[in-house]
Scaffold this motif. Structure first.
Motif, PDB file in Angstrom:
ATOM      1  N   ASN A 153       1.042  -0.132 -10.872  1.00 23.11           N
ATOM      2  CA  ASN A 153       0.513  -0.863  -9.721  1.00 23.11           C
ATOM      3  C   ASN A 153      -0.188  -2.158 -10.113  1.00 23.11           C
ATOM      4  O   ASN A 153      -0.477  -2.974  -9.246  1.00 23.11           O
ATOM      5  N   GLU A 157       1.626   4.135  -3.383  1.00 17.14           N
ATOM      6  CA  GLU A 157       1.516   5.593  -3.353  1.00 17.14           C
ATOM      7  C   GLU A 157       2.650   6.256  -4.124  1.00 17.14           C
ATOM      8  O   GLU A 157       2.535   7.404  -4.530  1.00 17.14           O
ATOM      9  N   LEU A 193       2.169   4.308   6.933  1.00 20.35           N
ATOM     10  CA  LEU A 193       1.246   4.885   5.963  1.00 20.35           C
ATOM     11  C   LEU A 193       0.875   6.336   6.271  1.00 20.35           C
ATOM     12  O   LEU A 193       0.103   6.945   5.545  1.00 20.35           O
ATOM     13  N   ARG A 198       0.267  -8.568   2.385  1.00 19.84           N
ATOM     14  CA  ARG A 198       0.325  -7.527   1.364  1.00 19.84           C
ATOM     15  C   ARG A 198       1.667  -6.805   1.309  1.00 19.84           C
ATOM     16  O   ARG A 198       2.268  -6.441   2.225  1.00 19.84           O
ATOM     17  N   THR A 227     -10.784   1.045   6.905  1.00 19.14           N
ATOM     18  CA  THR A 227      -9.420   1.482   6.654  1.00 19.14           C
ATOM     19  C   THR A 227      -9.314   2.977   6.927  1.00 19.14           C
ATOM     20  O   THR A 227     -10.290   3.610   7.316  1.00 19.14           O
ATOM     21  N   ARG A 265      -4.074   7.216  -1.885  1.00 19.40           N
ATOM     22  CA  ARG A 265      -4.194   6.129  -0.927  1.00 19.40           C
ATOM     23  C   ARG A 265      -4.683   4.910  -1.688  1.00 19.40           C
ATOM     24  O   ARG A 265      -5.549   5.017  -2.552  1.00 19.40           O
ATOM     25  N   TRP A 266      -4.124   3.764  -1.361  1.00 12.30           N
ATOM     26  CA  TRP A 266      -4.391   2.539  -2.104  1.00 12.30           C
ATOM     27  C   TRP A 266      -4.546   1.447  -1.073  1.00 12.30           C
ATOM     28  O   TRP A 266      -3.580   1.088  -0.406  1.00 12.30           O
ATOM     29  N   HIS A 267      -5.767   0.946  -0.913  1.00 10.98           N
ATOM     30  CA  HIS A 267      -5.981  -0.060   0.121  1.00 10.98           C
ATOM     31  C   HIS A 267      -6.652  -1.288  -0.479  1.00 10.98           C
ATOM     32  O   HIS A 267      -7.526  -1.165  -1.323  1.00 10.98           O
ATOM     33  N   GLU A 287       0.842  -1.200   0.000  1.00 14.32           N
ATOM     34  CA  GLU A 287       0.000   0.000   0.000  1.00 14.32           C
ATOM     35  C   GLU A 287       0.877   1.249   0.000  1.00 14.32           C
ATOM     36  O   GLU A 287       0.534   2.256  -0.629  1.00 14.32           O
TER      37      GLU A 287
END
Lengths: 367, 149
Positions: A60, A53, B140, A367, B58, A325-327, A49
């Motif tokens: 990705n 970014e 993060l 992950r 999240t 943001r990448w979840h 994650e």
């Protein structure tokens, strides 16, 4: 005189083949009986994650291959759909069909591995696993044919797929689709009524319906507990609403039901594949998409039905080339919440069967 | 487009639990941290909502504040809802845990704690999930600096 027992803590695993070295369970035991469970992982955490970014949207896609690496095509599809949602672009018909074909082939491949590992876990050393991999190999050959890769396919793109199907693909697919039901029936005969399988899995590790919902279990774990919920049917995406198929559900929520659900899902995937192979139109395999992907500011949560359950991508775009943001909502991780409910009260020997029945892949957990 | 009338839900929450519990526009529903537990219970139990399934939990770091994002599904009706909780305190972000409402929040809250340093009060086992104990910082967060590079 009465005997007093003391609880003690032991580490179990790595035991399941896909947890090789990177996952263990810390159990609190009363004799042989499990009274508490804590899964311990994080050894395979690659910080995807955070990495995402710092990379642009296209770069990705290969990261998603490495989530559930036994079902890379479905991961590709989920991520591409999320970005397409941000970009508000349409995917051409032919590409939609190609994606469905890849995703359903992948689902069969992933379930074959899942069932093979499960049988391996309960002591059927290697033989069933090798049989399962015999069929999985044929599916991998097909993937090799379309994208030259056997594990991390990196095949789908925003707006379509990277390459059109080669001429020999559809005949090979149709041949495989004629063979697969026979093999699935053969496994059914060998396994489903096998006495050892029945004793080890029937009534073992029950996850009641309400608990399955409350713990956010997904995929065959949720459906094994009798919840008829499949995103392909309940919130149809891509072109799944055009195909006829059923959603198998279990009755008791035990280890056996989770196995049966996977077995039946393979048959349903064959059904979808037969329809898709018959209907696939000629045309573009890629829409008109600019080379530089720069979605407008906004966010999306897009989910697909992965082999292990709901695979969701939550992306915040800020208008730049990289996601803000990448979840990933990873089904393998969240299914571990339900593992505790399934294990408590059972014996250490049952753990192997119960843990095998949730079909875990560590790439997706960490992950 | 959201499938729910978010303004309507916000009005209902404000009526039940006092003004300032929730706010909404067409796109997002925001619930205040102090009354999150009550609001979550209502969203799950009220028959007209029935959001019994927590799809995803999240967080995101918006530099000025954190937001924690909840995605819910009502399995019977097939509806979806998402809402956010904003946390302005970057030094000591604190939020009540929703484990008692949706057990599925367990590992996801631990992940958010691990990656953003947001504390969930009432979580029975709030430990780091992926990083080791004693790992410096929260990766993060946007102001996190990787000292290895």
């Amino acid at each position: 005189m009465t005997f007093k027992t003391e609880h003690y803590v032991i580490n179990i695993g790595p035991q399941h083949p896909s947890t090789h070295g990177v996952f263990r369970l810390r159990l609190t035991l009363d004799g042989e009986v499990i009274v508490d469970v804590e899964p311990i992982f994080g050894y395979l955490h690659r910080g995807m994650e955070k990495l995402a970014e710092g990379r642009n949207y296209t770069k990705n896609i290969p990261l998603t291959d490495r989530l559930d690496y036994l079902a890379s095509m479905i991961n590709n599809q989920g991520y591409c759909m999320a970005v397409e949602d941000l970009l508000k672009i349409e995917v051409p018909e032919r590409a939609q069909y190609i994606r469905v074909i890849m995703a359903e082939l992948q689902r069969i491949g992933a379930h074959l591995a899942g069932i093979g590992f499960f049988l391996n876990d309960i002591g059927a050393f290697m033989t069933p696993l090798l049989y399962m991999f015999r069929e999985r190999e044929k599916i991998v050959e097909l993937f090799d044919m379309v994208c030259g890769q056997r594990l991390n396919y990196n095949y789908m793109r925003f707006g379509g797929v990277a390459m059109d199907l080669p001429d020999e693909f559809l005949p090979a697919l149709k041949k495989l689709l004629n063979e697969l039901p026979g093999f699935i029936n053969e496994y059914d005969q060998l396994i489903t009524t096998n006495e050892i399988v029945l004793v080890r899995s029937k009534g073992v590790g029950i996850l009641p319906r309400e608990m399955a919902v409350n713990t956010s279990a997904a995929g065959p774990v949720l459906r094994g507990s009798g919840v008829k919920w499949d995103l392909r049917k309940n919130r149809p995406y891509s072109i799944y609403d055009r195909f006829e198929f059923d959603i198998p559900v279990g009755e008791h929520g035990d280890t056996y039901d989770r196995y049966l659900v996977r077995m039946e899902e393979m048959r349903q995937s064959v059904r979808i594949l037969k329809q898709a192979a018959a209907q696939i139109p000629e045309g573009e395999y890629m829409g008109k998409v600019s080379k530089l992907i720069r979605p407008p500011a906004g966010e999306t949560y897009t989910a697909v039905e992965g082999a292990k359950g709901e695979l969701g991508f939550y992306i915040i775009a800020d208008g730049s080339e990289n996601p803000y943001r990448w979840h990933v909502r990873a089904p393998s991780l969240i299914n571990l919440t339900a593992l505790r409910e399934m294990l408590i009260g059972w014996k250490v020997a049952d753990l192997m069967a119960i843990f095998g029945s949730i079909d875990i892949v560590m790439g997706e957990v960490d992950r | 487009m959201p499938e729910q009338d978010l303004a309507h839900i916000a009005a209902r929450l404000n009526k039940e639990f006092g003004e300032g519990t929730a706010a909404a526009d067409d796109l997002r529903l925001i619930i205040c941290a102090e009354r999150l537990s009550q609001a979550a219970t209502l969203l799950r139990d009220a028959p007209e909502y029935g959001f019994d399934y927590l799809n995803s939990l999240t967080a995101a770091d918006h530099k000025t504040h954190f937001s924690v994002v909840y995605h819910l599904t009502a399995l019977e009706a097939g509806r979806r809802l998402s809402f956010k909780v904003d946390l302005d305190d970057r030094e000591n972000p604190l939020l009540p845990s929703v484990i008692s409402v949706w057990r599925g929040a367990d590992l996801q809250e631990r992940e958010v704690f691990d990656m953003f340093g947001i504390t969930f009060s009432g979580h029975p086992n709030l430990k780091r999930l992926f990083m080791w104990e004693g790992f410096p910082g929260y990766p993060l967060r946007k102001d996190w600096v990787n000292r290895d590079v």
